[in-house]
Design a protein around this motif. Structure first.
Motif, PDB file in Angstrom:
ATOM      1  N   PRO A  88       0.817  -1.226   0.000  1.00 42.54           N
ATOM      2  CA  PRO A  88       0.000   0.000   0.000  1.00 42.54           C
ATOM      3  C   PRO A  88       0.844   1.266   0.000  1.00 42.54           C
ATOM      4  CG  PRO A  88      -0.907  -1.610   1.516  1.00 42.54           C
ATOM      5  CD  PRO A  88       0.402  -2.164   1.051  1.00 42.54           C
ATOM      6  N   GLU A  89       2.004   1.222   0.628  1.00 41.22           N
ATOM      7  CA  GLU A  89       2.871   2.384   0.684  1.00 41.22           C
ATOM      8  C   GLU A  89       3.464   2.724  -0.676  1.00 41.22           C
ATOM      9  OE1 GLU A  89       2.109   0.747   4.451  1.00 41.22           O
ATOM     10  OE2 GLU A  89       3.096  -0.224   2.734  1.00 41.22           O
ATOM     11  N   GLU A  90       3.600   1.731  -1.540  1.00 42.79           N
ATOM     12  CA  GLU A  90       4.174   1.962  -2.863  1.00 42.79           C
ATOM     13  C   GLU A  90       3.145   2.459  -3.870  1.00 42.79           C
ATOM     14  OE1 GLU A  90       7.587  -1.153  -3.758  1.00 42.79           O
ATOM     15  OE2 GLU A  90       5.861  -2.165  -2.827  1.00 42.79           O
ATOM     16  N   ARG A  91       1.888   2.342  -3.554  1.00 47.74           N
ATOM     17  CA  ARG A  91       0.826   2.752  -4.469  1.00 47.74           C
ATOM     18  C   ARG A  91       0.647   4.266  -4.443  1.00 47.74           C
ATOM     19  NH1 ARG A  91      -3.570  -1.716  -5.393  1.00 47.74           N
ATOM     20  NH2 ARG A  91      -4.566   0.038  -6.441  1.00 47.74           N
ATOM     21  N   GLU A  92       0.427   4.824  -5.628  1.00 51.60           N
ATOM     22  CA  GLU A  92       0.040   6.228  -5.728  1.00 51.60           C
ATOM     23  C   GLU A  92      -1.446   6.358  -6.045  1.00 51.60           C
ATOM     24  OE1 GLU A  92       2.491   8.420  -8.419  1.00 51.60           O
ATOM     25  OE2 GLU A  92       4.332   8.050  -7.271  1.00 51.60           O
ATOM     26  N   VAL A  93      -2.053   5.241  -6.454  1.00 50.35           N
ATOM     27  CA  VAL A  93      -3.490   5.214  -6.751  1.00 50.35           C
ATOM     28  C   VAL A  93      -4.113   4.059  -5.974  1.00 50.35           C
ATOM     29  CG1 VAL A  93      -5.261   5.065  -8.544  1.00 50.35           C
ATOM     30  CG2 VAL A  93      -3.043   6.099  -9.082  1.00 50.35           C
ATOM     31  N   SER A  94      -5.019   4.369  -5.075  1.00 58.08           N
ATOM     32  CA  SER A  94      -5.646   3.331  -4.269  1.00 58.08           C
ATOM     33  C   SER A  94      -6.659   2.546  -5.093  1.00 58.08           C
ATOM     34  CB  SER A  94      -6.351   3.946  -3.062  1.00 58.08           C
ATOM     35  OG  SER A  94      -7.467   4.715  -3.475  1.00 58.08           O
ATOM     36  N   HIS A  95      -6.965   1.348  -4.627  1.00 56.84           N
ATOM     37  CA  HIS A  95      -7.967   0.523  -5.293  1.00 56.84           C
ATOM     38  C   HIS A  95      -9.324   1.219  -5.292  1.00 56.84           C
ATOM     39  CE1 HIS A  95     -11.017  -2.707  -5.560  1.00 56.84           C
ATOM     40  NE2 HIS A  95     -10.166  -3.272  -6.383  1.00 56.84           N
ATOM     41  N   GLU A  96      -9.668   1.822  -4.183  1.00 57.02           N
ATOM     42  CA  GLU A  96     -10.960   2.501  -4.068  1.00 57.02           C
ATOM     43  C   GLU A  96     -11.075   3.665  -5.052  1.00 57.02           C
ATOM     44  OE1 GLU A  96     -10.010   0.114  -0.701  1.00 57.02           O
ATOM     45  OE2 GLU A  96      -8.894   1.814  -1.567  1.00 57.02           O
ATOM     46  N   ARG A  97     -10.015   4.405  -5.205  1.00 56.86           N
ATOM     47  CA  ARG A  97     -10.027   5.543  -6.128  1.00 56.86           C
ATOM     48  C   ARG A  97     -10.185   5.072  -7.573  1.00 56.86           C
ATOM     49  NH1 ARG A  97      -4.894   9.499  -7.056  1.00 56.86           N
ATOM     50  NH2 ARG A  97      -5.838  10.951  -8.551  1.00 56.86           N
ATOM     51  N   ALA A  98      -9.497   3.994  -7.927  1.00 55.56           N
ATOM     52  CA  ALA A  98      -9.593   3.461  -9.280  1.00 55.56           C
ATOM     53  C   ALA A  98     -10.993   2.936  -9.565  1.00 55.56           C
ATOM     54  CB  ALA A  98      -8.555   2.360  -9.481  1.00 55.56           C
ATOM     55  N   VAL A  99     -11.582   2.251  -8.592  1.00 60.23           N
ATOM     56  CA  VAL A  99     -12.940   1.732  -8.750  1.00 60.23           C
ATOM     57  C   VAL A  99     -13.922   2.882  -8.951  1.00 60.23           C
ATOM     58  CG1 VAL A  99     -14.840   0.580  -7.555  1.00 60.23           C
ATOM     59  CG2 VAL A  99     -12.543  -0.410  -7.495  1.00 60.23           C
ATOM     60  N   LYS A 100     -13.761   3.931  -8.183  1.00 63.64           N
ATOM     61  CA  LYS A 100     -14.654   5.090  -8.289  1.00 63.64           C
ATOM     62  C   LYS A 100     -14.570   5.724  -9.673  1.00 63.64           C
ATOM     63  CE  LYS A 100     -15.859   9.433  -5.993  1.00 63.64           C
ATOM     64  NZ  LYS A 100     -15.535  10.355  -4.864  1.00 63.64           N
ATOM     65  N   PHE A 101     -13.357   5.829 -10.215  1.00 59.06           N
ATOM     66  CA  PHE A 101     -13.210   6.389 -11.557  1.00 59.06           C
ATOM     67  C   PHE A 101     -13.873   5.489 -12.593  1.00 59.06           C
ATOM     68  CE2 PHE A 101     -10.992   6.372 -15.629  1.00 59.06           C
ATOM     69  CZ  PHE A 101     -11.158   7.691 -16.016  1.00 59.06           C
ATOM     70  N   ALA A 102     -13.624   4.179 -12.493  1.00 56.87           N
ATOM     71  CA  ALA A 102     -14.209   3.233 -13.448  1.00 56.87           C
ATOM     72  C   ALA A 102     -15.727   3.318 -13.430  1.00 56.87           C
ATOM     73  CB  ALA A 102     -13.737   1.820 -13.144  1.00 56.87           C
ATOM     74  N   GLU A 103     -16.294   3.423 -12.253  1.00 55.46           N
ATOM     75  CA  GLU A 103     -17.749   3.543 -12.143  1.00 55.46           C
ATOM     76  C   GLU A 103     -18.246   4.833 -12.785  1.00 55.46           C
ATOM     77  OE1 GLU A 103     -18.414   3.258  -7.969  1.00 55.46           O
ATOM     78  OE2 GLU A 103     -18.430   1.048  -7.955  1.00 55.46           O
ATOM     79  N   SER A 104     -17.455   5.902 -12.686  1.00 58.31           N
ATOM     80  CA  SER A 104     -17.872   7.195 -13.245  1.00 58.31           C
ATOM     81  C   SER A 104     -17.933   7.177 -14.762  1.00 58.31           C
ATOM     82  CB  SER A 104     -16.926   8.305 -12.783  1.00 58.31           C
ATOM     83  OG  SER A 104     -15.664   8.230 -13.427  1.00 58.31           O
ATOM     84  N   VAL A 105     -17.159   6.287 -15.405  1.00 59.83           N
ATOM     85  CA  VAL A 105     -17.187   6.187 -16.860  1.00 59.83           C
ATOM     86  C   VAL A 105     -17.917   4.931 -17.331  1.00 59.83           C
ATOM     87  CG1 VAL A 105     -15.122   7.590 -17.228  1.00 59.83           C
ATOM     88  CG2 VAL A 105     -14.871   5.119 -16.896  1.00 59.83           C
ATOM     89  N   GLY A 106     -18.548   4.230 -16.403  1.00 60.26           N
ATOM     90  CA  GLY A 106     -19.377   3.082 -16.761  1.00 60.26           C
ATOM     91  C   GLY A 106     -18.621   1.858 -17.203  1.00 60.26           C
ATOM     92  N   LEU A 107     -17.427   1.622 -16.642  1.00 62.29           N
ATOM     93  CA  LEU A 107     -16.607   0.492 -17.061  1.00 62.29           C
ATOM     94  C   LEU A 107     -16.205  -0.374 -15.870  1.00 62.29           C
ATOM     95  CD1 LEU A 107     -14.213   2.275 -19.585  1.00 62.29           C
ATOM     96  CD2 LEU A 107     -16.229   0.883 -20.127  1.00 62.29           C
ATOM     97  N   PRO A 108     -15.974  -1.668 -16.110  1.00 62.22           N
ATOM     98  CA  PRO A 108     -15.476  -2.536 -15.037  1.00 62.22           C
ATOM     99  C   PRO A 108     -14.007  -2.275 -14.777  1.00 62.22           C
ATOM    100  CG  PRO A 108     -15.646  -3.771 -17.082  1.00 62.22           C
ATOM    101  CD  PRO A 108     -16.232  -2.412 -17.358  1.00 62.22           C
ATOM    102  N   TYR A 109     -13.554  -2.660 -13.587  1.00 57.81           N
ATOM    103  CA  TYR A 109     -12.156  -2.446 -13.202  1.00 57.81           C
ATOM    104  C   TYR A 109     -11.581  -3.723 -12.626  1.00 57.81           C
ATOM    105  CZ  TYR A 109      -8.093  -0.762 -10.617  1.00 57.81           C
ATOM    106  OH  TYR A 109      -6.818  -0.584 -10.128  1.00 57.81           O
ATOM    107  N   MET A 110     -10.335  -4.032 -13.022  1.00 54.83           N
ATOM    108  CA  MET A 110      -9.618  -5.167 -12.466  1.00 54.83           C
ATOM    109  C   MET A 110      -8.174  -4.765 -12.221  1.00 54.83           C
ATOM    110  SD  MET A 110     -10.956  -8.539 -14.558  1.00 54.83           S
ATOM    111  CE  MET A 110     -10.024  -9.627 -13.453  1.00 54.83           C
TER     112      MET A 110
END
Length: 207
Positions: A131-153
């Protein structure tokens, strides 16, 4: 092996987000993968991958196109996207700039794709990091994917995590789009809904 469905898939994202590494991983782990040479303006290797879709019993043949680092020179055009049934849009969870540029790639996909029902999955790479090495959290990525109507993996080519699964998920989405009846003026799942007004300037880095 013959397949009733032969589909083209393109993989896009900033230079250095592990596109080629992910493809190498799926080649080495799949028992039904052939690598053919595709001479063209962009792709000098075309991966022929036979994926088991949950919607069909026989394998689905995916012709997967890699950018071969052409994105580094901003030279991807309609020729690369033409005829694609599906797309994986990648970013590196350890590099904020690659996440910010997702809207750039989604806009290009919307503008150049010749299939209005093109299936798309947003993919975060290097999910094996701490988690310390990440600059983009899983939650943030999921939120963006939902905003554009796409699945995220999220995948890890280094640890071969979810690599095969992401192609299987995309295959299911493509087959669903190909076999269903088209309904005008109805928003379909797994489609890019980014408007043209949302296109940002791409933040090119030297990575």
């Amino acid at each position: 092996m013959l397949s009733a469905f032969r589909i083209k898939v393109v993989v896009v994202g900033d230079y250095g987000v592990s596109k080629t590494s992910m493809l190498k991983s799926v080649v080495t782990t799949s028992s039904r993968t052939d690598v053919n040479v595709q001479y063209g303006q962009y792709s000098d290797t075309e991966i022929e991958l036979h994926v088991r879709s949950s919607l069909r019993r026989e394998p689905v043949t995916m012709m997967i196109w890699d950018t071969c680092s052409q994105e580094k020179f901003r030279s991807l055009t309609a020729s690369y996207y033409r005829g694609a049934h599906g797309c994986l849009v990648l970013f590196d969870v350890t590099k904020e700039s690659t996440f910010n540029n997702l809207t750039y790639w989604l806009h290009d996909l919307k503008e150049y794709s010749t299939h209005p029902e093109i299936s798309t999955v947003i993919v975060g790479t290097k999910c094996h990091v701490t988690p310390e090495e990440r600059e983009v959290s899983h939650e943030r990525a999921v939120k963006f994917a939902e905003s554009v109507g796409l699945p995220y993996m999220e995948v890890s080519a280094e640890e071969n995590k979810n690599v095969t699964e992401v192609f299987e998920k995309l295959a299911d989405s493509i087959l669903e789009n190909l076999t269903k009846d088209s309904t005008p003026n109805m928003q379909q799942p797994n489609r890019v809904i980014l408007s043209k007004q949302q296109k940002p300037k791409k933040q090119w880095c030297s990575c």
